[in-house]
Design a protein around this motif. Sequence first.
Motif, PDB file in Angstrom:
ATOM      1  N   PRO A 122       0.832  -1.211   0.000  1.00 44.13           N
ATOM      2  CA  PRO A 122       0.000   0.000   0.000  1.00 44.13           C
ATOM      3  C   PRO A 122       0.866   1.262   0.000  1.00 44.13           C
ATOM      4  O   PRO A 122       1.837   1.359   0.771  1.00 44.13           O
ATOM      5  CB  PRO A 122      -0.797  -0.124   1.302  1.00 44.13           C
ATOM      6  CG  PRO A 122       0.041  -0.988   2.190  1.00 44.13           C
ATOM      7  CD  PRO A 122       0.803  -1.921   1.292  1.00 44.13           C
ATOM      8  N   LEU A 123       0.518   2.209  -0.853  1.00 45.04           N
ATOM      9  CA  LEU A 123       1.203   3.494  -0.940  1.00 45.04           C
ATOM     10  C   LEU A 123       0.154   4.590  -0.795  1.00 45.04           C
ATOM     11  O   LEU A 123      -0.799   4.651  -1.566  1.00 45.04           O
ATOM     12  CB  LEU A 123       1.929   3.649  -2.283  1.00 45.04           C
ATOM     13  CG  LEU A 123       2.955   2.575  -2.637  1.00 45.04           C
ATOM     14  CD1 LEU A 123       3.529   2.829  -4.026  1.00 45.04           C
ATOM     15  CD2 LEU A 123       4.076   2.532  -1.602  1.00 45.04           C
ATOM     16  N   ARG A 124       0.335   5.477   0.165  1.00 40.33           N
ATOM     17  CA  ARG A 124      -0.693   6.467   0.511  1.00 40.33           C
ATOM     18  C   ARG A 124      -0.178   7.884   0.273  1.00 40.33           C
ATOM     19  O   ARG A 124       0.954   8.220   0.631  1.00 40.33           O
ATOM     20  CB  ARG A 124      -1.153   6.273   1.947  1.00 40.33           C
ATOM     21  CG  ARG A 124      -0.041   5.989   2.917  1.00 40.33           C
ATOM     22  CD  ARG A 124      -0.524   5.448   4.232  1.00 40.33           C
ATOM     23  NE  ARG A 124      -1.201   6.458   5.024  1.00 40.33           N
ATOM     24  CZ  ARG A 124      -1.579   6.279   6.280  1.00 40.33           C
ATOM     25  NH1 ARG A 124      -1.348   5.111   6.891  1.00 40.33           N
ATOM     26  NH2 ARG A 124      -2.189   7.234   6.952  1.00 40.33           N
ATOM     27  N   THR A 125      -1.054   8.709  -0.300  1.00 45.08           N
ATOM     28  CA  THR A 125      -0.630  10.055  -0.685  1.00 45.08           C
ATOM     29  C   THR A 125      -0.470  10.983   0.509  1.00 45.08           C
ATOM     30  O   THR A 125       0.252  11.984   0.407  1.00 45.08           O
ATOM     31  CB  THR A 125      -1.647  10.667  -1.660  1.00 45.08           C
ATOM     32  OG1 THR A 125      -2.961  10.656  -1.066  1.00 45.08           O
ATOM     33  CG2 THR A 125      -1.683   9.898  -2.971  1.00 45.08           C
ATOM     34  N   ASP A 126      -1.116  10.707   1.642  1.00 43.07           N
ATOM     35  CA  ASP A 126      -0.955  11.612   2.779  1.00 43.07           C
ATOM     36  C   ASP A 126       0.461  11.558   3.335  1.00 43.07           C
ATOM     37  O   ASP A 126       0.917  12.516   3.969  1.00 43.07           O
ATOM     38  CB  ASP A 126      -1.988  11.301   3.868  1.00 43.07           C
ATOM     39  CG  ASP A 126      -1.871   9.885   4.413  1.00 43.07           C
ATOM     40  OD1 ASP A 126      -1.343   9.012   3.702  1.00 43.07           O
ATOM     41  OD2 ASP A 126      -2.321   9.653   5.559  1.00 43.07           O
TER      42      ASP A 126
END
Length: 732
Positions: free
Chosen positions: A703-707
């Motif tokens: 998982p890669l999250r923009t926040d």
Amino acid sequence: MRDLRLALPVAIAWAALAALSPHPAVLGPGAIASGASAAAGLLLAHLVARRGERPAALLRTVAVGAALACPLLLGADAAGSSALDRCDALGLLLLGETAPTEVVVTGCDGAGTARSAMLLRAPDAPLAIGATAIGRCDAWLDGSRWLMVCDGLEVGEPAGWASWAGTLRDGLLASSAQLPGMGGELLPGLTIGDERRVSATLRTAMLDSGLSHLTAVSGANCVIVVGAAFQLAAAMGARRRVRVAVAAAALGGFVVLVTPEPSVVRAGAMAAIALVGIVTGRRAGAVALLSLAVLLVLAAQPHLATSPGFALSAFATCGLIVHGRPIAEVLSRALPMPIAALVAVPLAAQLWCLPVLVGLDASVSAVSVLANLLAGPAAPIVTVVGLAACLASPLAPAVAAGLAWIAWLPAAWIAQVAMVAQQLPAAQVPWPVAPWGALTASAMLAAVLVGQARGRIARGVAIAGVLGLVAAGTAAWPSVRLGTLADWSIAQCDVGQGSATLMRHGAATVLVDAGAEPSRIDGCLTTLGVRRVDLLVLTHFDVDHAGGASALLGRVGLLVHGPVDERSEALVAELAAAGAMTHEARRGDAWELGELRIEALWPIGDEEPGNDASVAVAIDAPDGGVELVVLGDLGAQAQSRLLRAGVPGASVVVVAHHGSADQLPALYRRIGAAVGLVGVGENDYGHPTDASLRLVREAGGQPLRTDRLGTIALAVDEGGVRVWSERVGGPP
């Protein structure tokens, strides 16, 4: 400084109306508060006048601004309280030929009224400027603006004052129909503001090069028309009052001919007030005249308080008045005065418009001054000769065709300037996103204003230039770093608590959702070097997915969307009016862009608008493998139905609903993505949940999250997935 006695109070009143317009419930109380503030301010100014004139003058200015805001807010409140949504039958005065268009509501169930509104859609109705129409309409309030969709309109013949305009417009279109190339596309737009023939390629080039204002009929066109009519009457020996009457008639006819768009309304009001000054012999200051024009337009159409187009029009005019000559004088130290004056015009206009422009588009055209310098002198020729062709078309079609060919030459030149300017290096320079971009641009304007006030405008211009270089360099740094992953094919934009996913291959670009804020998606597209979107998918119309779509006006080829309701119809109509084709998606629909294939996986059948009616798409790579699946905001129940209907495996998946807990693990196992992108920002919902991140990992993905990472770009190839992130440090 005398001009500012009206300008500053009008600016205060405008700001108050713009701040309160999106909240109809507070317009009435706001008007009362403004009136009370005005009275209190004047009383306080009287009391402090003994201590010093400067504080008293400031208080009087604020008080007058509050006093001017009071009737504006009352007018906006009256417009919103018209209860047009309760009318069984509406009478309309049409101000355009194609929807969406401005209308004036003249009747509600037989009772007379007069309210401005926007007609978004009227299927099969033969609209005509100046015609009256009666029918059943669904109307709703958007801030202080009434929007409506009408079915079965009965349209009458145009009124006498407008019946001639359609014939002339059709005559110009017929006279220019055979003109070749982009000059033929552009001629009707430059003459009467009709952009229907302008291709998406040319429209984008005009935007990128800073020349789009030439096809938005505004102040420059009105000045040309009024000046030509005035001089013609003077050449015939007419007295001043007769010359003014002729110019006023020409102005009124021109406004009817080109349709009363917001920019034309502002320009017409400004020109009309200038004519009043001429006929009365009073030489009022130009800034005061502009301020009065702004005040009158806002009183007539309160919704324009939040219109970027209206703001740009007013600011550009103010820039020319305030800084046109001073900047020309500074430039004349290095350039001949005629050239300095030509350069100063677009430079002054861009300086004043910059705070608004960068709020809409987080980039600055580095070639707009040069493009306007080359194209500007040709615009009046196109306008005058094109209008002559328009007037000649009913009586002498052959003469009109000849004049159209003459006007085609400068129109083709303008089009060629736009196309070449767009290809120049750094045609679009990245700029910080809102609010920092707008604040920086405002600081640049303030530096020039302070320098001018102190008699050192050259120093002010130098300070503004330094601020601009620092801002552009800061904004460009992510793009420089992105050069290390120049072959990216998938990107998840950091748009805060929202979603926006890009996929590109060759010259084809697909964008799924646009986040909540226009400035955020525009800044991401600028960073990634994307100017045009061939296919825009709006999975659904929640603001965190579709709120930023206004930044894409004129830049979208095809809009694919989920089920619409009356609230979302306005956005679809706005994108369509800006040139996008539209299609409501159903499972099995597919589109091909070059070697990309986009297939709709959801919804199946008729679904009520909302999260579980989100459009889910799969995008195939050229080698036949699915690279990307986007799930919108589908919840676990809808995901289960999707899984039963069938979903392909993919290298990358955009986790549904920003990583909420409402997920179906079996769906993610079926997709088997190596990367799960999570579009998320600061929020009170707990997104993304640990459970959603865990199910991505359990399905074999990262998982890669923009926040945490900012904008994320991926390159997918036989070796796997390579990752770039906006924030230095990369993925966890």
